[in-house]
Write a protein that holds these residues in place. Structure first.
Motif, short mmCIF file in Angstrom:
data_model
loop_
_atom_site.label_atom_id
_atom_site.label_comp_id
_atom_site.label_asym_id
_atom_site.label_seq_id
_atom_site.Cartn_x
_atom_site.Cartn_y
_atom_site.Cartn_z
N ASP A 160 14.01 -9.48 -15.74
CA ASP A 160 13.57 -9.98 -17.15
C ASP A 160 12.72 -11.20 -16.99
O ASP A 160 12.67 -12.24 -16.57
N HIS A 161 11.70 -10.73 -17.92
CA HIS A 161 10.63 -11.58 -18.27
C HIS A 161 9.97 -11.15 -19.58
O HIS A 161 9.96 -10.08 -20.01
N PRO A 162 9.19 -12.32 -20.48
CA PRO A 162 8.83 -11.97 -21.53
C PRO A 162 7.39 -11.72 -21.51
O PRO A 162 6.47 -11.95 -20.47
N HIS A 163 6.73 -11.02 -22.72
CA HIS A 163 5.34 -10.94 -22.77
C HIS A 163 5.03 -11.16 -24.42
O HIS A 163 6.00 -10.74 -25.06
N ARG A 164 4.07 -11.92 -24.75
CA ARG A 164 3.56 -11.91 -26.12
C ARG A 164 2.14 -11.92 -26.33
O ARG A 164 1.32 -12.60 -25.26
N VAL A 223 10.90 -8.76 -24.16
CA VAL A 223 11.49 -9.38 -22.87
C VAL A 223 11.96 -8.01 -21.87
O VAL A 223 12.61 -7.13 -22.42
N HIS A 224 11.30 -7.87 -20.84
CA HIS A 224 11.55 -6.61 -20.12
C HIS A 224 11.74 -6.74 -18.73
O HIS A 224 11.56 -7.93 -18.11
N SER A 225 12.10 -5.68 -17.94
CA SER A 225 12.24 -5.68 -16.44
C SER A 225 11.38 -4.35 -15.85
O SER A 225 11.69 -3.39 -16.49
N GLU A 226 10.86 -4.69 -14.76
CA GLU A 226 10.18 -3.53 -14.09
C GLU A 226 10.69 -3.51 -12.66
O GLU A 226 10.29 -4.53 -11.87
N MET A 227 11.76 -2.64 -12.33
CA MET A 227 12.33 -2.51 -11.23
C MET A 227 12.28 -1.33 -10.39
O MET A 227 12.19 -0.04 -11.14
FE FE2 Z 1 6.06 -7.45 -17.38
#
Ligand code: FE2
Length: 280
Positions: free
Chosen positions: A62-66, A106-110
């Motif tokens: 989990d991490h954010p982007h804006r 907020v998303h994760s890429e796993m």
């Molecule tokens: Fe990302």
């Protein structure tokens, strides 16, 4: 003979740099490094590629982007994407996810694999000031929805933009009107393509090598292209694989810290405050 009028020269060759991100994923950072901090509207380009699970297994929790867009293009392997709005999608070989983070996710890429090859790119594309707080949007594009052309010794996957033949990529409605082509060239093959005159553009060679506008560019090197209307490359004796990417520059101030990219310092501080207040 290649026609040379309007040919975009190579103004700079930038080597990728070894880096680590997420929870320890090994990658090559090409844009967003000390050598090339940005190429308006492109903020970051990472190449990831390893058959060693230790290089990718920790993924991107989990991490954010804006304030910008993240574009993931998978060449091999599988990743699962999940965000805090309930969106979920699997990215398989040859697929693209064009995510407009807008006002925030907020998303994760796993990884969806425990071994085998994981390979691809992540590109960050800036949003104009008027769109930075837009609603998040996903364009999840499966591999078979990306047109693939054969032109002489070139095989071209059209992710975004329009080719000389009029083939249009499936990514739509992006403010910077991007061109994003994945090009595989047979040994010695020539390739030329129109690139919109006002766009900033680069080519990143990820396998083999190519003479781009006459300049030798090796694997894991990025060629920054100068002004012009055409791109031209000739593959080396072992062929070449490259991505050709162009976008309309925004010409706006960039206030950037980690996963937040805004126009002013005050907007950056607001992004932190909103993230901490769980407003994403
Ligand atoms: Fe990302």
């Amino acid at each position: 003979m290649m026609e040379t009028s309007g040919l975009r020269p190579v103004v700079r060759v930038v080597p990728g740099q070894a880096a680590s991100d997420g929870a320890g994923v090994q990658l090559t950072r090409v844009i967003g490094s000390s050598a090339l901090s940005e190429l308006d509207p492109f903020l970051l380009l990472d190449e990831f590629g390893s058959a060693d699970p230790k290089a990718y297994i920790a993924g991107f929790p989990d991490h954010p982007h804006r304030g910008f867009e993240t574009v993931t293009y998978m060449l091999a392997g599988r990743m699962r994407h999940r965000d805090n709005h309930g969106n979920q999608g699997d990215l398989g070989p040859g697929s693209v996810q064009w995510m407009t983070a807008g006002r925030g996710i907020v998303h994760s890429e796993m990884p969806l694999q425990e071994d085998g090859l994981m390979r691809g790119f992540q590109l960050w594309v800036n949003l104009p000031a008027r769109d930075k707080m837009t609603a998040p949007r996903y364009q999840d594009i499966p591999a078979d929805a990306i047109p693939e052309l054969a032109r002489g010794g070139a095989r071209i996957r059209v992710i975004a933009g329009r080719t000389t033949e009029g083939t249009v990529g499936p990514v739509a409605g992006v403010a910077t009107e991007p061109l994003y082509l994945d090009v595989a060239l047979a040994p010695g093959a020539e390739f030329a393509e129109a690139v919109p005159a006002g766009h900033n553009a680069f080519a990143y060679v990820y396998e083999g090598g190519a003479a781009i506008a006459g300049k030798d560019v090796a694997a894991h090197q990025l060629a920054v292209l100068g002004p012009g209307t055409r791109f031209a490359a000739t593959a080396a004796a072992d062929g070449a694989r490259l991505i050709l990417v162009a976008g309309r520059p925004l010409g706006e101030t960039v206030a950037r810290y980690g996963p937040f990219v805004m126009n002013t310092r005050a907007e950056l501080e607001q992004a932190f405050a909103d993230y901490q207040a769980k407003k994403f």
